[in-house]
Design a protein around this motif. Structure first.
Motif, short mmCIF file in Angstrom:
data_model
loop_
_atom_site.label_atom_id
_atom_site.label_comp_id
_atom_site.label_asym_id
_atom_site.label_seq_id
_atom_site.Cartn_x
_atom_site.Cartn_y
_atom_site.Cartn_z
N GLU A 201 39.22 48.07 36.16
CA GLU A 201 40.58 47.76 35.74
C GLU A 201 40.66 46.42 35.02
O GLU A 201 41.48 46.23 34.13
CB GLU A 201 41.50 47.74 36.97
CG GLU A 201 42.09 49.09 37.32
CD GLU A 201 41.60 49.57 38.68
OE1 GLU A 201 41.43 48.72 39.56
OE2 GLU A 201 41.38 50.77 38.84
N SER A 203 37.86 42.80 34.06
CA SER A 203 36.55 42.16 34.25
C SER A 203 36.45 40.94 33.35
O SER A 203 37.16 40.82 32.35
CB SER A 203 35.41 43.13 33.93
OG SER A 203 35.40 43.49 32.55
N ARG A 225 37.00 44.14 38.71
CA ARG A 225 37.93 44.66 39.72
C ARG A 225 38.02 46.18 39.61
O ARG A 225 38.34 46.72 38.55
CB ARG A 225 39.31 44.03 39.57
CG ARG A 225 40.34 44.60 40.55
CD ARG A 225 41.60 43.78 40.57
NE ARG A 225 42.26 43.71 39.26
CZ ARG A 225 43.08 44.65 38.77
NH1 ARG A 225 43.35 45.72 39.48
NH2 ARG A 225 43.62 44.49 37.58
N ASP A 227 40.04 49.08 41.66
CA ASP A 227 41.12 49.21 42.63
C ASP A 227 41.43 47.83 43.22
O ASP A 227 41.73 46.91 42.47
CB ASP A 227 40.76 50.22 43.72
CG ASP A 227 40.59 51.63 43.14
OD1 ASP A 227 41.32 51.95 42.18
OD2 ASP A 227 39.73 52.38 43.63
N ASP A 228 41.30 47.68 44.53
CA ASP A 228 41.61 46.38 45.14
C ASP A 228 40.36 45.55 45.41
O ASP A 228 40.46 44.45 45.97
CB ASP A 228 42.37 46.59 46.46
CG ASP A 228 43.75 47.19 46.24
OD1 ASP A 228 44.33 46.92 45.17
OD2 ASP A 228 44.22 47.93 47.12
N VAL A 230 36.95 43.41 44.26
CA VAL A 230 36.37 42.63 43.18
C VAL A 230 34.88 42.47 43.44
O VAL A 230 34.47 41.98 44.50
CB VAL A 230 37.02 41.24 43.06
CG1 VAL A 230 36.32 40.40 41.98
CG2 VAL A 230 38.50 41.38 42.72
N VAL A 274 37.64 35.25 39.67
CA VAL A 274 38.46 36.08 40.55
C VAL A 274 39.93 35.99 40.14
O VAL A 274 40.64 37.01 40.09
CB VAL A 274 38.27 35.67 42.02
CG1 VAL A 274 39.28 36.36 42.91
CG2 VAL A 274 36.85 35.99 42.47
N GLU A 275 40.38 34.80 39.83
CA GLU A 275 41.77 34.64 39.38
C GLU A 275 42.02 35.43 38.09
O GLU A 275 43.07 36.03 37.91
CB GLU A 275 42.09 33.16 39.17
CG GLU A 275 42.17 32.36 40.44
CD GLU A 275 42.35 30.87 40.18
OE1 GLU A 275 42.26 30.47 38.99
OE2 GLU A 275 42.57 30.10 41.14
N VAL A 277 40.66 38.21 37.04
CA VAL A 277 40.67 39.69 37.17
C VAL A 277 41.72 40.16 38.17
O VAL A 277 41.97 41.37 38.26
CB VAL A 277 39.29 40.25 37.55
CG1 VAL A 277 38.28 39.89 36.49
CG2 VAL A 277 38.85 39.78 38.91
N THR A 278 42.33 39.25 38.93
CA THR A 278 43.34 39.68 39.90
C THR A 278 44.73 39.21 39.54
O THR A 278 45.69 39.56 40.21
CB THR A 278 42.99 39.13 41.30
OG1 THR A 278 42.87 37.71 41.26
CG2 THR A 278 41.70 39.72 41.80
#
Length: 278
Positions: A201, A203, A225, A227-228, A230, A274-275, A277-278
């Protein structure tokens, strides 16, 4: 030295071994031959027999990094990793299959010291200069794997199809042991044909370098990422591309005195990735 031009993957694998090595883009192999680190009686040209191009989730091993970095259907992390991997000239020649198999940039190995990877009984980096070396998996060898693309494909959960089998990118690599000093599981007469790369979803690939452009990773971080969840993978921190179970797993790093700074660099890049992709 002889050059063979087989007409099929089967003919190419039959020609490999016994002093023969595969030649695709040549950006890795030619310098190793020049420096006396690879000895070959015959070069087997595989550029015309290995699949090239992108079809859905499949990528031919002969596809160049330059072709991948501009394809809008490729996951963003892989495009970014290809764009950051090398100079434009090298990206236009280097293939994704060859990039996965590139050798370490450890200067002790490159200068042909009798180090652990060369069959010796010690890692010279542990006693010598080691600013660019590993912070994970470095019990026997502290070399750092240089491939941005390999770490990205590890985070993306890619699979590899060879002339013999299908395996995950994770299974393509192994830490060296006393019985086997290789860091890949590819056999001398085995060729990578293509990769299957899942579409996440979101990257990204972030990279810290000594220079702003065209340098090997001090630390590279790929995040994808699905789904939920990572997935994280690191370049430049271990003898092989390193899967990171979570950001907290950085606490398990085993840096040498001169590489402790890499842990802090990795921590910052992991947080940013992480920030992103989320």
């Amino acid at each position: 030295m002889q050059l063979q031009r087989p007409e099929s993957p089967e003919a190419a694998t039959a020609a490999l071994g016994n002093g023969s090595v595969a030649l695709a883009g040549g950006t890795e192999l030619v310098p190793l031959i020049r420096d006396g680190l690879v000895h070959a009686e015959t070069l087997v040209a595989i550029r015309d027999v290995v699949p090239r191009g992108i079809e859905g989730t499949r990528i031919g091993a002969g596809t160049t990094l330059a072709e991948l970095e501009v394809d809008p259907d490729i996951p963003q992390a892989l495009r970014e990793a290809c764009a950051l991997a090398a100079s434009p000239q090298l990206r236009s020649m280097g293939t994704i299959g060859g990039n996965l198999l590139q050798a370490t940039r450890c200067w002790y190995w490159r200068l042909n010291f009798p180090c652990y990877l060369h069959g010796g009984d010690r890692c010279h980096a542990r006693q010598g200069e080691h600013r660019e070396h590993a912070i994970f998996g470095n019990e026997r060898c502290a070399s750092a794997h240089p491939s941005d693309i390999a770490a990205t494909l590890l985070a993306l959960g890619a699979t590899v199809r060879t002339t013999r089998r299908e395996l995950t990118v994770a299974d393509l690599y192994r830490l060296p042991t006393d019985d086997d000093r290789e860091v890949t599981t590819i056999e001398p007469d085995e060729l990578i044909l293509e990769l299957d790369v899942s579409r996440p979803e979101a990257s990204t690939y972030l990279k810290a370098m000594d220079r702003r452009r065209f340098s090997f990773a001090i630390v590279g971080v790929a995040a994808a990422r699905f789904d939920d969840a990572v997935r994280l993978a690191l370049a430049g921190v271990a003898p092989i591309p390193w899967a990171l179970e979570s950001p907290d797993a950085l606490e398990e790093a085993t840096p040498l005195p001169g590489t402790a700074y890499k842990v802090e660099v990795a921590r910052t890049l992991v947080r940013r990735a992480v920030e992103a992709v989320t």
